[in-house]
Design an enzyme around this catalytic site. Structure first.
Site, mmCIF file in Angstrom:
data_model
loop_
_atom_site.group_PDB
_atom_site.id
_atom_site.type_symbol
_atom_site.label_atom_id
_atom_site.label_comp_id
_atom_site.label_asym_id
_atom_site.label_seq_id
_atom_site.Cartn_x
_atom_site.Cartn_y
_atom_site.Cartn_z
ATOM 1 N N GLU A 50 -1.565 -1.479 -4.375
ATOM 2 C CA GLU A 50 -2.773 -0.679 -4.467
ATOM 3 C C GLU A 50 -2.476 0.515 -5.362
ATOM 4 O O GLU A 50 -1.446 1.156 -5.235
ATOM 5 C CB GLU A 50 -3.240 -0.214 -3.094
ATOM 6 C CG GLU A 50 -4.582 0.469 -3.162
ATOM 7 C CD GLU A 50 -5.199 0.681 -1.802
ATOM 8 O OE1 GLU A 50 -5.860 -0.250 -1.303
ATOM 9 O OE2 GLU A 50 -5.008 1.777 -1.253
ATOM 10 N N ASP A 80 0.885 -1.166 0.000
ATOM 11 C CA ASP A 80 0.000 0.000 0.000
ATOM 12 C C ASP A 80 0.924 1.217 0.000
ATOM 13 O O ASP A 80 1.379 1.663 1.047
ATOM 14 C CB ASP A 80 -0.892 -0.013 1.246
ATOM 15 C CG ASP A 80 -1.806 1.197 1.310
ATOM 16 O OD1 ASP A 80 -2.118 1.783 0.249
ATOM 17 O OD2 ASP A 80 -2.211 1.568 2.436
ATOM 18 N N ASP A 91 -2.242 1.155 7.324
ATOM 19 C CA ASP A 91 -1.415 0.982 6.125
ATOM 20 C C ASP A 91 -0.949 -0.467 5.994
ATOM 21 O O ASP A 91 -0.885 -1.017 4.896
ATOM 22 C CB ASP A 91 -0.200 1.918 6.157
ATOM 23 C CG ASP A 91 -0.578 3.384 6.037
ATOM 24 O OD1 ASP A 91 -1.459 3.693 5.211
ATOM 25 O OD2 ASP A 91 0.008 4.205 6.755
#
Length: 191
Positions: A77, A17, A152
């Site tokens: 992501e 991420d 996160d």
């Protein structure tokens, strides 16, 4: 960080991420229909450092993670929208640094939008980060303290789980059509 794992017959997936200040990562070892977490954490970059230096540190630290865990595949992501163009530019650069850290080591990489990740884990593309973390904990059978996992970090694991589900649909963890159904089938998670 724990010692480097031995590659078994399974698949190792790195989920990322990306962020220009905080980047979450999660490493899953998939063996058959089960996955276990090899590592999960957040790379915190010095907010006082110039943006190019943060990108270099991100590239170096993710490179070290790739060398340690030797993932077979990576899922990131993908930033898709934002209100501030400067923030989106920085986020896109962080994603590029993360991709390069993986791709320079010849590891296949796939991108997923936040909505795709949320839908894969919760059945809803507009789920909250806390709902995603809850489902990560449930699907990967993590201990109760995982409820305190940084968002996160849980997002990075969610990206890895999303990739696992897309990659091996018949063997993917069961998807639930609603929170109510999941909780009916797992009353122990209400604690």
């Amino acid at each position: 960080m724990p010692p480097s794992p031995e590659h078994a017959d399974g698949l190792i997936i790195l989920g990322i991420d990306p962020g220009s200040r905080h980047t979450g990562y999660g490493v899953l070892a998939v063996e058959g229909e089960r996955a276990r977490v090899l590592a999960v954490d957040v790379i915190h970059l010095d907010e006082q450092a110039a943006h190019p230096l943060r990108l270099l540190r991100l590239f170096e630290q993710l490179g070290a993670i790739v060398e340690r865990y030797r993932p077979d595949e990576c899922a990131l992501e993908m930033p898709v929208y934002g209100r501030n163009p400067q923030s989106m530019l920085k986020l896109g650069r962080a994603q590029a640094a993360a991709m390069l850290a993986v791709l320079t080591r010849q590891i296949p990489t796939v991108e997923y939008t936040p909505k795709e990740v949320k839908k894969a884990l919760t059945g809803r593309g507009n789920a909250t980060k806390e709902q995603v973390r809850f489902m990560v904990q449930a699907l990967l059978e993590l201990p109760a303290e995982a409820a305190r996992l940084a968002l996160d970090a849980s997002d990075a694991l969610a990206v890895a789980v999303c990739h696992w589900q897309h990659r091996t649909c018949p063997h993917a963890p069961r998807r639930y059509s609603s929170w109510a159904r999941f909780l009916r089938e797992h009353p122990e998670r209400l604690e």
